[in-house]
Design a protein around this motif. Structure first.
Motif, PDB file in Angstrom:
ATOM      1  N   VAL A 207     -13.070 -60.266 -24.496  1.00  0.00           N
ATOM      2  CA  VAL A 207     -14.451 -60.333 -24.005  1.00  0.00           C
ATOM      3  C   VAL A 207     -14.571 -59.462 -22.749  1.00  0.00           C
ATOM      4  CG1 VAL A 207     -14.895 -62.667 -24.877  1.00  0.00           C
ATOM      5  CG2 VAL A 207     -14.014 -62.377 -22.564  1.00  0.00           C
ATOM      6  N   GLY A 208     -15.809 -59.125 -22.398  1.00  0.00           N
ATOM      7  CA  GLY A 208     -16.031 -58.336 -21.193  1.00  0.00           C
ATOM      8  C   GLY A 208     -15.917 -59.188 -19.948  1.00  0.00           C
ATOM      9  N   LEU A 209     -16.018 -58.540 -18.793  1.00  0.00           N
ATOM     10  CA  LEU A 209     -15.952 -59.251 -17.511  1.00  0.00           C
ATOM     11  C   LEU A 209     -17.017 -58.683 -16.584  1.00  0.00           C
ATOM     12  CD1 LEU A 209     -14.475 -60.973 -15.237  1.00  0.00           C
ATOM     13  CD2 LEU A 209     -13.062 -58.970 -14.876  1.00  0.00           C
ATOM     14  N   LEU A 210     -17.756 -59.560 -15.925  1.00  0.00           N
ATOM     15  CA  LEU A 210     -18.745 -59.136 -14.943  1.00  0.00           C
ATOM     16  C   LEU A 210     -18.067 -59.209 -13.581  1.00  0.00           C
ATOM     17  CD1 LEU A 210     -21.559 -61.325 -16.510  1.00  0.00           C
ATOM     18  CD2 LEU A 210     -21.482 -58.826 -16.600  1.00  0.00           C
ATOM     19  N   ALA A 211     -17.854 -58.039 -12.957  1.00  0.00           N
ATOM     20  CA  ALA A 211     -17.026 -57.984 -11.752  1.00  0.00           C
ATOM     21  C   ALA A 211     -17.847 -57.961 -10.478  1.00  0.00           C
ATOM     22  CB  ALA A 211     -16.125 -56.751 -11.804  1.00  0.00           C
ATOM     23  N   ASP A 212     -17.333 -58.658  -9.447  1.00  0.00           N
ATOM     24  CA  ASP A 212     -17.881 -58.558  -8.087  1.00  0.00           C
ATOM     25  C   ASP A 212     -19.374 -58.899  -8.033  1.00  0.00           C
ATOM     26  OD1 ASP A 212     -16.905 -58.163  -5.592  1.00  0.00           O
ATOM     27  OD2 ASP A 212     -16.430 -56.050  -5.868  1.00  0.00           O
ATOM     28  N   VAL A 213     -19.724 -59.996  -8.670  1.00  0.00           N
ATOM     29  CA  VAL A 213     -21.125 -60.377  -8.834  1.00  0.00           C
ATOM     30  C   VAL A 213     -21.704 -60.918  -7.514  1.00  0.00           C
ATOM     31  CG1 VAL A 213     -22.541 -62.157  -9.952  1.00  0.00           C
ATOM     32  CG2 VAL A 213     -20.962 -60.756 -11.305  1.00  0.00           C
ATOM     33  N   VAL A 214     -22.894 -60.439  -7.134  1.00  0.00           N
ATOM     34  CA  VAL A 214     -23.528 -60.902  -5.890  1.00  0.00           C
ATOM     35  C   VAL A 214     -24.640 -61.913  -6.148  1.00  0.00           C
ATOM     36  CG1 VAL A 214     -22.949 -58.863  -4.532  1.00  0.00           C
ATOM     37  CG2 VAL A 214     -25.076 -58.893  -5.836  1.00  0.00           C
ATOM     38  N   SER A 215     -25.092 -62.018  -7.413  1.00  0.00           N
ATOM     39  CA  SER A 215     -26.125 -62.987  -7.728  1.00  0.00           C
ATOM     40  C   SER A 215     -26.046 -63.372  -9.197  1.00  0.00           C
ATOM     41  CB  SER A 215     -27.499 -62.384  -7.409  1.00  0.00           C
ATOM     42  OG  SER A 215     -28.516 -63.191  -7.943  1.00  0.00           O
ATOM     43  N   ILE A 216     -26.125 -64.673  -9.473  1.00  0.00           N
ATOM     44  CA  ILE A 216     -26.160 -65.135 -10.863  1.00  0.00           C
ATOM     45  C   ILE A 216     -27.616 -65.457 -11.179  1.00  0.00           C
ATOM     46  CG2 ILE A 216     -25.391 -66.914 -12.477  1.00  0.00           C
ATOM     47  CD1 ILE A 216     -22.775 -67.083 -10.893  1.00  0.00           C
ATOM     48  N   GLU A 217     -28.235 -64.649 -12.048  1.00  0.00           N
ATOM     49  CA  GLU A 217     -29.662 -64.775 -12.339  1.00  0.00           C
ATOM     50  C   GLU A 217     -29.942 -65.839 -13.390  1.00  0.00           C
ATOM     51  OE1 GLU A 217     -32.124 -61.980 -10.880  1.00  0.00           O
ATOM     52  OE2 GLU A 217     -30.500 -62.642  -9.560  1.00  0.00           O
ATOM     53  N   SER A 218     -29.077 -65.893 -14.393  1.00  0.00           N
ATOM     54  CA  SER A 218     -29.211 -66.898 -15.450  1.00  0.00           C
ATOM     55  C   SER A 218     -27.840 -67.065 -16.086  1.00  0.00           C
ATOM     56  CB  SER A 218     -30.236 -66.442 -16.497  1.00  0.00           C
ATOM     57  OG  SER A 218     -29.711 -65.359 -17.229  1.00  0.00           O
ATOM     58  N   ALA A 219     -27.768 -67.856 -17.136  1.00  0.00           N
ATOM     59  CA  ALA A 219     -26.461 -68.145 -17.754  1.00  0.00           C
ATOM     60  C   ALA A 219     -25.764 -66.890 -18.275  1.00  0.00           C
ATOM     61  CB  ALA A 219     -26.630 -69.158 -18.878  1.00  0.00           C
ATOM     62  N   ASP A 220     -26.529 -65.824 -18.567  1.00  0.00           N
ATOM     63  CA  ASP A 220     -25.879 -64.622 -19.100  1.00  0.00           C
ATOM     64  C   ASP A 220     -26.172 -63.346 -18.298  1.00  0.00           C
ATOM     65  OD1 ASP A 220     -28.476 -64.080 -19.781  1.00  0.00           O
ATOM     66  OD2 ASP A 220     -28.160 -64.148 -21.956  1.00  0.00           O
ATOM     67  N   THR A 221     -26.936 -63.452 -17.228  1.00  0.00           N
ATOM     68  CA  THR A 221     -27.348 -62.241 -16.508  1.00  0.00           C
ATOM     69  C   THR A 221     -27.000 -62.333 -15.019  1.00  0.00           C
ATOM     70  OG1 THR A 221     -29.142 -61.958 -18.083  1.00  0.00           O
ATOM     71  CG2 THR A 221     -29.309 -60.717 -16.039  1.00  0.00           C
ATOM     72  N   VAL A 222     -26.424 -61.244 -14.520  1.00  0.00           N
ATOM     73  CA  VAL A 222     -25.998 -61.215 -13.119  1.00  0.00           C
ATOM     74  C   VAL A 222     -26.419 -59.899 -12.468  1.00  0.00           C
ATOM     75  CG1 VAL A 222     -23.941 -62.607 -13.634  1.00  0.00           C
ATOM     76  CG2 VAL A 222     -23.773 -60.106 -13.584  1.00  0.00           C
ATOM     77  N   ILE A 223     -26.290 -59.855 -11.149  1.00  0.00           N
ATOM     78  CA  ILE A 223     -26.480 -58.607 -10.408  1.00  0.00           C
ATOM     79  C   ILE A 223     -25.151 -58.230  -9.775  1.00  0.00           C
ATOM     80  CG2 ILE A 223     -27.721 -57.487  -8.504  1.00  0.00           C
ATOM     81  CD1 ILE A 223     -30.034 -58.570  -9.801  1.00  0.00           C
ATOM     82  N   ARG A 224     -24.774 -56.956  -9.937  1.00  0.00           N
ATOM     83  CA  ARG A 224     -23.531 -56.490  -9.307  1.00  0.00           C
ATOM     84  C   ARG A 224     -23.726 -55.088  -8.739  1.00  0.00           C
ATOM     85  NH1 ARG A 224     -20.242 -53.177 -12.530  1.00  0.00           N
ATOM     86  NH2 ARG A 224     -18.643 -53.699 -11.033  1.00  0.00           N
ATOM     87  N   PRO A 225     -23.110 -54.829  -7.585  1.00  0.00           N
ATOM     88  CA  PRO A 225     -23.241 -53.494  -6.990  1.00  0.00           C
ATOM     89  C   PRO A 225     -22.358 -52.484  -7.717  1.00  0.00           C
ATOM     90  CG  PRO A 225     -22.195 -55.066  -5.461  1.00  0.00           C
ATOM     91  CD  PRO A 225     -22.296 -55.735  -6.778  1.00  0.00           C
ATOM     92  N   ILE A 226     -22.857 -51.250  -7.824  1.00  0.00           N
ATOM     93  CA  ILE A 226     -22.057 -50.147  -8.369  1.00  0.00           C
ATOM     94  C   ILE A 226     -22.158 -48.970  -7.391  1.00  0.00           C
ATOM     95  CG2 ILE A 226     -22.175 -50.826 -10.800  1.00  0.00           C
ATOM     96  CD1 ILE A 226     -24.537 -48.930 -11.154  1.00  0.00           C
ATOM     97  N   TYR A 227     -21.358 -47.919  -7.609  1.00  0.00           N
ATOM     98  CA  TYR A 227     -21.373 -46.741  -6.734  1.00  0.00           C
ATOM     99  C   TYR A 227     -21.273 -47.153  -5.263  1.00  0.00           C
ATOM    100  CZ  TYR A 227     -22.601 -43.905 -10.775  1.00  0.00           C
ATOM    101  OH  TYR A 227     -22.588 -43.269 -11.999  1.00  0.00           O
ATOM    102  N   ALA A 228     -20.236 -47.886  -4.924  1.00  0.00           N
ATOM    103  CA  ALA A 228     -19.979 -48.304  -3.541  1.00  0.00           C
ATOM    104  C   ALA A 228     -21.188 -48.999  -2.928  1.00  0.00           C
ATOM    105  CB  ALA A 228     -19.550 -47.114  -2.692  1.00  0.00           C
TER     106      ALA A 228
END
Lengths: 250, 309
Positions: free
Chosen positions: B108-129
């Motif tokens: 399965v995939g992995l959601l890395a370095d998440v800063v906010s959990i929006e819902s059971a399947d959706t998150v926010i994560r920073p990219i490009y530093a």
């Protein structure tokens, strides 16, 4: 010992990126591209192992479209013996890249796989660990020092509190941290010679890997901008502002 | 729906990061369980059981888990994972080492370095530093997430204790072996948890001058950080590095001394509440994000600042 190095083509680290106004991603058109800095460290380490007589062959691989041949040629100029481009326009999900690299590991049977700890675009820090899991190899992540020793490899890792050393049985996967080495520059004669070195292009189909989607990027947005601050004239003024305006010190 | 949090600890104390992961998990509004794997770590399990929101603690206590080797620990987590919809871990070097390997084992995939959990399947994560934020949806049946702990608060203790269930599973790690570790000794607060961080850069010029940074940090009860340039120059050890490739901090007060403010450094500290920059170059990019900037010679400013606090 055969060493496989996996590298990635990314936007040059010194480029200030722009988020597309429609939120679909980051502008890649007409932007300078480069080898991911952690991958350069991986190439350097493999080439040093060859120069020290520890590695017999250094094979460099990248997954991407034809454009990534540019970065593979650079790796050849830096001292890799031959290159493989896995021709794929697939989304760069780490798990899919790991599965593709696993197919390469099966066909090339390297004793050691070295790659960067993370790419500076997606900042995932996952592919090495996933490849190790799928291949059943031990992993030495965030390496700042490696020593090969008779069928084993000793890896010193950068961890939060300091350093940790592990001993892994080969074949193994190692991911590089910044302090592993100082990568060299390619010399002009070596750039010329690199043009003669073999570069194989392998299509995803012949590799026999079927990919599946695990994630969907819904939107990309710029981070909230910080309010521009003020410059103060003296230390006294700074202390006063911190105490009375920002109230972060007492 | 059940969430499993893999606890991080030193076999005696639960890490503050784990407590923040528990906070992050509460937005999922589901059964929250914690896995404590280690050796002679009963005390850690008890600490985890006392945190508000924790429903159950799984304890795998055996010498094979003493040093947190990725190989056997990921296999253990993968085996335990069957009953859970979400696996969460802090995005520390430990979480980053282990959870992607679990993802590889589970396919399965992995959601890395998440800063906010929006819902059971959706998150926010920073990219490009951290120069862009991606809203990402996982389409896997099981969600694996590493949490950027600087984006979440610590969780409270509940006063009650959740039940602790012992796991008998013992998995060896035949291909990897712990040799040694070198932990940097410090009496100051840990970087990611500190309320105040004072960081030094190349502008300090010399290792001995870093003592001024330490003095200022001590005066403010803060932690000491550094830019990559300062680490590469050998001023301090690399575990003090703040930035994309080092630690991510979000203290109330961040003081950057002799740091120009390269993108890679800003990625590690721009979420700080108040940023102070001290630099002799008025055009240094750090001033673009600093709330309070002071242009001048740090060798004059620092002693005066230390004295006036």
């Amino acid at each position: 010992m055969k060493v496989l190095v996996a590298i990635k083509r990314v936007i040059d680290p010194y480029v200030k990126i722009r988020v597309k106004s429609d939120g679909s991603g980051v502008e890649q058109h007409n932007v300078k591209m480069a080898i991911n800095p952690f991958c350069e460290i991986a190439i350097e380490e493999a080439v040093r192992m060859k120069e020290a007589g520890l590695a017999s062959e250094v094979v460099v691989v990248s997954v991407g479209e034809t454009s990534c041949q540019e970065q593979l040629r650079t790796a050849l100029a830096l001292g890799a013996d031959r290159a493989i481009q896995i021709d794929s326009a697939a989304q760069d999900e780490p798990l899919n890249i790991a599965r593709i690299l696993h197919a390469v590991v099966k066909s090339e049977s390297p004793d050691l796989v070295i790659m960067g700890k993370q790419s500076i675009d997606s900042d995932n820090n996952q592919v090495a660990q996933m490849l190790a899991a799928i291949s059943g190899f031990p992993q030495g992540t965030f390496a700042s020092k490696i020593e090969v020793d008779n069928g084993f490899i000793k890896v010193t890792r950068e961890i939060d509190g300091g350093l940790e050393t592990l001993k892994l049985r080969l074949p193994a996967v190692v991911s590089t941290d910044l302090r592993l080495n100082e990568p060299r520059y390619a010399s002009l004669p070596n750039i010329m010679k690199a043009k003669q070195k073999p570069l194989d292009v392998i299509s995803l189909d012949t590799l026999g890997v079927t990919l599946s989607q695990h994630q969907e990027i819904l939107a990309v947005s710029p981070p909230p901008a910080r309010q521009g601050g003020t410059k103060v004239g003296s230390v006294s003024e700074l202390v006063d502002k911190l105490k009375n305006e920002a109230k972060v010190i007492s | 729906m059940s969430v499993l949090i893999i606890a991080e600890h030193d076999n005696h104390t639960l890490s503050p990061e784990t407590s923040k992961v528990i906070t992050a998990s509460l937005s999922l509004e589901s059964d929250c369980q914690v896995l404590v794997a280690g050796y002679q770590c009963q005390a850690v399990a008890e600490q985890a059981a006392g945190i508000a929101g924790v429903d159950k603690v799984l304890l795998a206590d055996h010498p094979v888990y003493t040093h947190w080797l990725a190989e056997n620990l990921s296999a253990l987590i993968a085996e335990v994972s069957a009953d859970y919809s979400h696996l969460l871990m802090a995005a520390t070097t430990t979480g980053k080492n282990i959870l992607p390997r679990v993802a590889g084992l589970l396919d399965v995939g992995l959601l890395a370095d998440v800063v906010s959990i929006e819902s059971a399947d959706t998150v926010i994560r920073p990219i490009y530093a951290g120069n862009a934020l991606a809203k990402v949806k996982s389409v896997d049946s099981k969600k694996l997430i590493t949490v950027r702990t600087s984006a979440f608060a610590s969780s409270a203790t509940s006063g009650a204790a959740a039940p602790i269930v012992e796991l008998e599973k013992v998995i060896e790690s035949p291909n990897s072996e712990y040799v040694s570790s070198e932990i940097t000794q410090s009496s100051r607060p840990e970087l990611p948890a500190a309320r105040v961080v004072v960081s030094g850069g190349r502008g300090l010029g010399d290792k001995t001058h870093f003592a001024m940074i330490e003095k200022l940090a001590d005066k403010l009860g803060g932690a000491v950080g550094a830019s990559r340039a300062a680490v590469d120059a050998g001023f301090v050890s690399n575990d003090l590095q703040v930035g994309q490739t080092g630690k991510i901090v979000a203290p109330e007060l961040y003081i950057a001394v002799g740091i120009s403010g390269a993108i890679q450094h800003l990625a590690g500290m721009k979420e700080a509440k108040v940023i102070v920059a001290i630099n002799k170059d008025p055009d240094a990019p750090i001033f673009d994000i600093a709330d309070y900037g002071l242009v001048g010679d740090l060798f004059e400013i620092l002693p005066e600042l230390i004295e006036k606090l």
